[in-house]
Design an enzyme around this catalytic site. Sequence first.
Site, PDB file in Angstrom:
ATOM      1  N   ASP A   7      -7.609  35.304  46.856  1.00  0.00           N
ATOM      2  CA  ASP A   7      -8.279  36.106  45.695  1.00  0.00           C
ATOM      3  C   ASP A   7      -9.459  36.407  47.092  1.00  0.00           C
ATOM      4  O   ASP A   7      -9.872  38.046  46.942  1.00  0.00           O
ATOM      5  CB  ASP A   7      -9.630  35.647  44.923  1.00  0.00           C
ATOM      6  CG  ASP A   7      -8.918  35.001  43.825  1.00  0.00           C
ATOM      7  OD1 ASP A   7      -7.372  34.442  43.633  1.00  0.00           O
ATOM      8  OD2 ASP A   7      -8.835  33.995  42.630  1.00  0.00           O
ATOM      9  N   GLU A  49      -9.744  21.408  44.258  1.00  0.00           N
ATOM     10  CA  GLU A  49      -9.111  22.803  44.628  1.00  0.00           C
ATOM     11  C   GLU A  49      -8.882  22.885  45.742  1.00  0.00           C
ATOM     12  O   GLU A  49      -7.587  23.749  46.234  1.00  0.00           O
ATOM     13  CB  GLU A  49     -10.119  23.721  43.764  1.00  0.00           C
ATOM     14  CG  GLU A  49      -9.496  25.075  43.516  1.00  0.00           C
ATOM     15  CD  GLU A  49     -10.377  26.176  42.519  1.00  0.00           C
ATOM     16  OE1 GLU A  49     -11.930  26.033  42.183  1.00  0.00           O
ATOM     17  OE2 GLU A  49      -9.554  27.182  42.525  1.00  0.00           O
TER      18      GLU A  49
END
Length: 428
Positions: free
Chosen positions: A163, A387
């Site tokens: 991102d 994550e």
Amino acid sequence: MTSAIENPLDQAARDVLLGNDRGGYTIPTARLYPYQWNWDSMFSAWGYGTFDMARAWQEVDLLFSSQWDTGMVPHIIFHNPDPDYFPGPGVWGATQTPPTSGISQPPVAATLILKLYEMDPKAGLPHLKTLYPKLVAWHAWWMRERCKDGPVAIIHPWESGRDNCPDWDIGMEGVQINEDDPYTRRDTGHVNADERPLKWDYDRYLAILAFGRSVHWNDRAMYEDGPFLMADPGITFVLLRAFSDLIEIGRILGEDTADLSAQHDQLREGASKLWNAEKGWFDAYDLRTGQSANVLGSGAFLAYFAGVSRPALDAHFARIWDKVAFGVPSADPESERFDPRRYWRGPTWPVVNSLIAMGLTDMGRNEAETRLRNETAALIEAGGFWEYYDPMDGTPCGGASFGWTAAIWLTWCGKDRAAVQTAGKETE
Ligand code: GLC
């Protein structure tokens, strides 16, 4: 499929996947990402493949049931509304049922579908048959709608799966923000704001979304007139690799793959445009201005996943890896933009490591692959299934009980690994 003395982390990893199972699809992590994400889902399927093959195929089949008529497989499928996630289906404004986002994500599907098939060919064959035309259509969509300049271009940073990596900074600078369109972020309520993209990024993510909604996610309009358009080394190499695997699937099914081979060649040729000879790495560039990003990131090393390497790239790989304790950092530790805990601006992502490792194995670089596998496993052993991690000191970051980290433990870095004393101290 379990060995005599099982590593307790194996069951812990299975429990993460099962805990994130929402019935046919697996969320990346509760609260922060409560829907079905495209490439996360493919990794989850790969993880399920180690203990429940039927569940693995169910995940893949459900993902592909949301394929658009254009061939695109969307990046999020909003199966069940969750007001605690932003931007939800209403903001995307796409008209599918169930609702979806309007962009795609790295096409790891052909590669992981082939892996699932190889794990159990008999169970896999019927799924391979139904998925093959869908994969062909998705790959054709990438070539037709996103590869007009050669490499894969993305119309939103979220399409890349990385991102807020520094690769996109120059493209994002050109995006006009909508000052009079206020919004409330939810992500920073679930995770430490220092580990998330900035408001500066979100303002622009939302502005691109508003444009997409205004043109009903028409690919041509997005490509020609959208606020953001950059060539992405990451997806280009993922797709390049995916074409080889799709050709192999076609061969297994006795299909004529000449057209796929032609597209594969065309993309390989296109990928060479990403080479930044001055820097010695594969580089993103802005298609609106022609400007190179001049940024080295983990997307460049996905070249290995596609079987591509160059001596200068190898030298950078060795350089940045030696600057951190846990490779591969998502951004160059020697760059002033390096930020070791801020999402894609420095941290190490086990899931990306698993792809780079596949490439290293295929290229016979076993020593590097072993080092990467051990470093990734050590992160998980010390911290649990998070994550991503700080590459300098291994601090776990972002969301906990993360599906794809659990999946790559089962399929790659934790496979046949002996238990260690410090295992499994995941906390939330
Ligand atoms: C973030 C990541 C993306 C991932 C998603 C769900 O947006 O950048 O790669 O698919 O979260 O985990």
